[in-house]
Design a protein around this motif. Structure first.
Motif, PDB file in Angstrom:
ATOM      1  N   PHE A   1      -8.050   3.810  14.151  1.00 53.98           N
ATOM      2  CA  PHE A   1      -6.946   2.894  13.849  1.00 53.98           C
ATOM      3  C   PHE A   1      -7.152   2.224  12.490  1.00 53.98           C
ATOM      4  O   PHE A   1      -6.185   1.926  11.777  1.00 53.98           O
ATOM      5  CB  PHE A   1      -6.806   1.851  14.960  1.00 53.98           C
ATOM      6  CG  PHE A   1      -5.894   2.279  16.072  1.00 53.98           C
ATOM      7  CD1 PHE A   1      -4.559   1.910  16.080  1.00 53.98           C
ATOM      8  CD2 PHE A   1      -6.361   3.089  17.100  1.00 53.98           C
ATOM      9  CE1 PHE A   1      -3.711   2.315  17.099  1.00 53.98           C
ATOM     10  CE2 PHE A   1      -5.523   3.504  18.128  1.00 53.98           C
ATOM     11  CZ  PHE A   1      -4.184   3.116  18.130  1.00 53.98           C
ATOM     12  N   GLY A   2      -8.405   1.968  12.124  1.00 47.53           N
ATOM     13  CA  GLY A   2      -8.680   1.413  10.807  1.00 47.53           C
ATOM     14  C   GLY A   2      -8.229   2.345   9.698  1.00 47.53           C
ATOM     15  O   GLY A   2      -7.616   1.912   8.709  1.00 47.53           O
ATOM     16  N   PHE A   3      -8.516   3.638   9.847  1.00 50.59           N
ATOM     17  CA  PHE A   3      -8.049   4.630   8.878  1.00 50.59           C
ATOM     18  C   PHE A   3      -6.518   4.671   8.838  1.00 50.59           C
ATOM     19  O   PHE A   3      -5.921   4.795   7.771  1.00 50.59           O
ATOM     20  CB  PHE A   3      -8.595   6.014   9.233  1.00 50.59           C
ATOM     21  CG  PHE A   3      -9.956   6.299   8.669  1.00 50.59           C
ATOM     22  CD1 PHE A   3     -10.108   7.114   7.569  1.00 50.59           C
ATOM     23  CD2 PHE A   3     -11.100   5.758   9.243  1.00 50.59           C
ATOM     24  CE1 PHE A   3     -11.356   7.388   7.034  1.00 50.59           C
ATOM     25  CE2 PHE A   3     -12.354   6.012   8.734  1.00 50.59           C
ATOM     26  CZ  PHE A   3     -12.489   6.832   7.624  1.00 50.59           C
ATOM     27  N   LEU A   4      -5.910   4.567   9.999  1.00 46.29           N
ATOM     28  CA  LEU A   4      -4.444   4.631  10.077  1.00 46.29           C
ATOM     29  C   LEU A   4      -3.815   3.461   9.323  1.00 46.29           C
ATOM     30  O   LEU A   4      -2.878   3.656   8.525  1.00 46.29           O
ATOM     31  CB  LEU A   4      -4.013   4.616  11.545  1.00 46.29           C
ATOM     32  CG  LEU A   4      -2.505   4.732  11.818  1.00 46.29           C
ATOM     33  CD1 LEU A   4      -1.958   6.049  11.277  1.00 46.29           C
ATOM     34  CD2 LEU A   4      -2.236   4.629  13.319  1.00 46.29           C
ATOM     35  N   PHE A   5      -4.324   2.260   9.536  1.00 49.05           N
ATOM     36  CA  PHE A   5      -3.786   1.097   8.818  1.00 49.05           C
ATOM     37  C   PHE A   5      -4.042   1.205   7.312  1.00 49.05           C
ATOM     38  O   PHE A   5      -3.204   0.776   6.502  1.00 49.05           O
ATOM     39  CB  PHE A   5      -4.391  -0.192   9.370  1.00 49.05           C
ATOM     40  CG  PHE A   5      -3.673  -0.735  10.573  1.00 49.05           C
ATOM     41  CD1 PHE A   5      -2.410  -1.289  10.445  1.00 49.05           C
ATOM     42  CD2 PHE A   5      -4.256  -0.692  11.834  1.00 49.05           C
ATOM     43  CE1 PHE A   5      -1.735  -1.795  11.550  1.00 49.05           C
ATOM     44  CE2 PHE A   5      -3.595  -1.200  12.945  1.00 49.05           C
ATOM     45  CZ  PHE A   5      -2.322  -1.747  12.807  1.00 49.05           C
ATOM     46  N   ALA A   6      -5.180   1.759   6.919  1.00 53.17           N
ATOM     47  CA  ALA A   6      -5.458   1.936   5.491  1.00 53.17           C
ATOM     48  C   ALA A   6      -4.463   2.904   4.858  1.00 53.17           C
ATOM     49  O   ALA A   6      -3.998   2.687   3.729  1.00 53.17           O
ATOM     50  CB  ALA A   6      -6.885   2.445   5.294  1.00 53.17           C
ATOM     51  N   ALA A   7      -4.128   3.965   5.575  1.00 52.72           N
ATOM     52  CA  ALA A   7      -3.142   4.924   5.071  1.00 52.72           C
ATOM     53  C   ALA A   7      -1.773   4.258   4.920  1.00 52.72           C
ATOM     54  O   ALA A   7      -1.050   4.488   3.934  1.00 52.72           O
ATOM     55  CB  ALA A   7      -3.052   6.128   6.000  1.00 52.72           C
ATOM     56  N   ILE A   8      -1.409   3.423   5.892  1.00 50.32           N
ATOM     57  CA  ILE A   8      -0.129   2.712   5.824  1.00 50.32           C
ATOM     58  C   ILE A   8      -0.116   1.776   4.610  1.00 50.32           C
ATOM     59  O   ILE A   8       0.902   1.654   3.910  1.00 50.32           O
ATOM     60  CB  ILE A   8       0.119   1.919   7.123  1.00 50.32           C
ATOM     61  CG1 ILE A   8       0.308   2.888   8.304  1.00 50.32           C
ATOM     62  CG2 ILE A   8       1.348   1.021   6.990  1.00 50.32           C
ATOM     63  CD1 ILE A   8       0.355   2.200   9.656  1.00 50.32           C
ATOM     64  N   ALA A   9      -1.243   1.121   4.331  1.00 54.13           N
ATOM     65  CA  ALA A   9      -1.325   0.226   3.173  1.00 54.13           C
ATOM     66  C   ALA A   9      -1.070   0.974   1.876  1.00 54.13           C
ATOM     67  O   ALA A   9      -0.358   0.485   0.981  1.00 54.13           O
ATOM     68  CB  ALA A   9      -2.701  -0.448   3.134  1.00 54.13           C
ATOM     69  N   MET A  10      -1.646   2.178   1.754  1.00 51.16           N
ATOM     70  CA  MET A  10      -1.439   2.964   0.539  1.00 51.16           C
ATOM     71  C   MET A  10       0.005   3.446   0.425  1.00 51.16           C
ATOM     72  O   MET A  10       0.577   3.472  -0.673  1.00 51.16           O
ATOM     73  CB  MET A  10      -2.394   4.154   0.513  1.00 51.16           C
ATOM     74  CG  MET A  10      -3.851   3.769   0.345  1.00 51.16           C
ATOM     75  SD  MET A  10      -4.215   2.867  -1.191  1.00 51.16           S
ATOM     76  CE  MET A  10      -4.254   1.166  -0.593  1.00 51.16           C
ATOM     77  N   ALA A  11       0.582   3.819   1.545  1.00 52.81           N
ATOM     78  CA  ALA A  11       1.980   4.255   1.519  1.00 52.81           C
ATOM     79  C   ALA A  11       2.883   3.101   1.086  1.00 52.81           C
ATOM     80  O   ALA A  11       3.813   3.289   0.283  1.00 52.81           O
ATOM     81  CB  ALA A  11       2.394   4.771   2.892  1.00 52.81           C
ATOM     82  N   TYR A  12       2.603   1.909   1.588  1.00 52.69           N
ATOM     83  CA  TYR A  12       3.411   0.752   1.199  1.00 52.69           C
ATOM     84  C   TYR A  12       3.210   0.430  -0.283  1.00 52.69           C
ATOM     85  O   TYR A  12       4.163   0.086  -0.998  1.00 52.69           O
ATOM     86  CB  TYR A  12       3.061  -0.462   2.053  1.00 52.69           C
ATOM     87  CG  TYR A  12       3.931  -1.650   1.739  1.00 52.69           C
ATOM     88  CD1 TYR A  12       5.200  -1.774   2.299  1.00 52.69           C
ATOM     89  CD2 TYR A  12       3.490  -2.638   0.860  1.00 52.69           C
ATOM     90  CE1 TYR A  12       6.013  -2.860   1.985  1.00 52.69           C
ATOM     91  CE2 TYR A  12       4.287  -3.725   0.550  1.00 52.69           C
ATOM     92  CZ  TYR A  12       5.552  -3.833   1.109  1.00 52.69           C
ATOM     93  OH  TYR A  12       6.361  -4.887   0.798  1.00 52.69           O
ATOM     94  N   ALA A  13       1.963   0.522  -0.775  1.00 54.49           N
ATOM     95  CA  ALA A  13       1.697   0.271  -2.197  1.00 54.49           C
ATOM     96  C   ALA A  13       2.478   1.247  -3.081  1.00 54.49           C
ATOM     97  O   ALA A  13       2.941   0.871  -4.173  1.00 54.49           O
ATOM     98  CB  ALA A  13       0.200   0.382  -2.478  1.00 54.49           C
TER      99      ALA A  13
END
Length: 589
Positions: free
Chosen positions: A423-435
């Motif tokens: 889940f940590g990796f998943l949230f990190a991926a979402i952060a990059m997509a939002y950036a």
């Protein structure tokens, strides 16, 4: 727990005095008559389900009673204060780094050196790389020579020297005479060495203050019977530890304001002074700390064991008993130490995917700051936005630890470490997509569109693109959630899966993954420039999601054996794993 097969624990092995040969479950154990038979024989013959358990806890209790954390000793809180002060210093120091390096004096944003975004990003990644390589030295010194407390104390002194260097070379007279770059690099090397010696040892030291390794039943005031579980306690302890880290990291709010309104010298003076509070807490707490002595040549012998295991294609080849049986040369360690090294590999294998996570995390302290510098900040420092991350962590760690995790356990969802890290990796991926979305919005807004601060309409770099900096907020929130699940769990995993003789070293291996992530960041830093940042963030999102899914597919089997792997310092762990045909054996073999 239904997937852990029924077996009896192996009798404890005494260094230099083997008790017996261990036969498979339900067979006789031949005990050396010179050893107390009551100590050698198993205390119970039932389904093994984790850490050592008092005989009063039945199988029915293990299946039905809720598990809770124990109370933490006062010494653990003292160590937490030391870590809070060190992190206050570290993040207060690094908060203004990107502006300090990227911009020249006299521009829209505060600056001192004028390296530009790509070079400043690379140098920032270099510092992170160095700061997370040096924990290896700190770990070896602590585990082999000095112990954790003395190592932390000595490296704190080195840390202070680096702080003085960057303070002196950030004074206006030093900046005007071109001393800031040389001083910064020197300070980075010295501070990185100091923080490395502290980081690899402070988290094991705080965990070692909690000495109980057995579960026990407790009756709450409500009348409910619960199991006080050391593994749950360690999980809560590391959540509190990480909470202290992020309270300390709020120092960047103060230092970025000082940078903007007073000068970089003031921004670096504050962490220098605050660090002495941590030194005082370290000295004051000395009589109260649990301080385990160093264990000698642990790390060199561990590498020798791995070399023997690699060349012979089996870990058993490094055991003295195996070598004696097959006419091979004698070695200086015991069979049990070989088992400990094998146990440490369980944690180290899990860490292999973390460089990708840390590469993404690193965006928060370099490219996110540059991104904010291209937007309207409405009078606030562009590098103050990074503090949304620790604020979110401070808010959500108590919520997750007090409500989310206990509720999931109550309804029968244990939410094991491998799942949390995924889940940590998943949230990190979402952060990059939002950036990437934010960067696209910047590029589609004037006055300079794809070249913010670089066109004639920016009035010499004084007018940013007309996008409000607050739009960055969700990206920092997603990074914060990723830390709660990935970084906190990684710290917990590094401690609970490491044998007692290698706590600092295994922790340094976890921290080393951050260095590898920074090395990747240095390699891709040439892409950190306009108008390519949308593709940079998009690529990071895709790569992080891919490796997160791959991580879960490869290591989800560890979830099944989590109770077993959390047998804190139990010498029989590896024999239990050997007979767990459906669990970790398939991965560690």
């Amino acid at each position: 727990m239904t997937d852990i097969i029924e077996k009896s624990p192996q009798p404890e092995e005494v260094v230099g005095h083997p008790l017996a040969s261990y036969d498979p479950p339900n067979k006789a154990i031949n005990v050396d008559s010179t050893v107390d038979a009551e100590r050698a024989l198993p205390a119970y013959d039932k389904k093994f389900a984790g850490a050592p358990v008092d005989e009063e806890i039945s199988d029915h209790d293990l299946r039905t009673l809720r598990r809770v954390a124990d109370r933490l000793p006062a010494a653990a809180w003292l160590v937490a204060v030391v870590e809070l002060c060190e992190r206050f210093t570290y993040y207060g120091l690094t908060g203004p780094f990107m502006n300090y390096m990227q911009y020249a004096p006299g521009g829209l944003r505060p600056g001192a050196i004028g390296l530009g975004q790509s070079k400043a990003s690379a140098l920032n990644y270099f510092f992170q790389f160095w700061a997370y390589v040096t924990p290896i030295f700190g770990a070896i010194i602590a585990d082999q020579y000095w112990g954790k407390y003395k190592t932390i104390s000595v490296f704190a002194g080195i840390y202070v020297v680096g702080l003085f260097i960057i303070f002196l070379t950030s004074l206006p007279v030093a900046i005007d005479n071109g001393a800031s770059l040389g001083g910064l690099i020197t300070a980075m090397i010295v501070v990185g060495l100091g923080t490395g010696g502290i980081k690899s040892n402070v988290s094991p030291l705080i965990a070692e203050q909690y000495t109980n390794t057995k579960r026990y039943i407790k009756e709450l005031k409500s009348g409910e019977r619960v199991i006080v579980d050391p593994s749950i306690t360690i999980q809560s302890l590391f959540m509190i530890f990480y909470l202290c880290i992020n309270i300390g990291s709020l120092s960047a709010i103060a230092t970025t304001e000082l940078e903007l309104h007073t000068g970089f010298w003031a921004a670096y003076l504050l962490p220098l002074l605050f660090f002495f509070i941590g030194i005082f807490a370290l000295i004051f707490g000395k009589p109260f700390y649990v301080k385990k002595p160093p264990r000698g040549s642990v790390v060199p012998n561990a590498f020798l064991i791995l070399w023997i295991a690699t060349t012979h294609r089996r870990m058993e080849a490094a055991k003295p008993s195996y070598r004696a049986e097959h006419g091979m040369s004698a070695v200086l360690w015991t069979d049990h130490f070989v088992d400990e090294v094998n146990r440490a590999l369980v944690a180290c294998k899990v860490f292999v995917f973390f460089p990708i996570y840390w590469l993404v995390y690193g965006q928060m302290v370099n490219n996110f700051i540059s991104q904010a510098g291209e937007m309207n900040t409405h009078g606030i420092p562009n590098d103050i936005m990074q503090n949304i991350d620790p604020l979110a962590i401070i808010i959500f760690i108590p919520i997750v630890d007090t409500f989310v995790y206990p509720y999931l356990r109550k309804v029968g969802i244990p939410f094991r470490p491998i799942t949390r890290i995924f889940f940590g990796f998943l949230f990190a991926a979402i952060a990059m997509a939002y950036a990437a979305i934010v960067q696209h919005l910047i590029y589609t807004t004037g006055p300079c569109y794809e070249y913010p601060l670089a066109c004639d309409a920016s009035n010499g770099g004084q007018i940013p693109n007309d996008v409000h900096v607050a739009i960055q907020t969700p990206a920092y929130f997603f990074i914060a959630m990723s830390e709660i699940f990935a970084s906190v769990t990684g710290l917990e995993y590094a401690y609970t899966k490491a044998p007692s003789s290698m706590k600092s070293f295994v922790m340094s291996m976890f921290l080393l993954m951050n260095a590898f992530g920074s090395a990747i960041g240095i390699a891709i830093s040439p892409t950190a420039k306009d108008p390519d940042m949308v593709w940079t963030y998009t690529s990071l999102a895709v790569v992080t999601l891919f490796f997160g899914c791959l991580f879960f597919l490869l290591f989800r089997g560890y979830n099944k054996d989590e109770d077993l792997l959390n047998s804190l310092d139990r010498e029989t762990l590896d024999e239990q794993l050997e007979y767990d045909a459906e669990g970790t054996l398939n991965i560690t073999a």
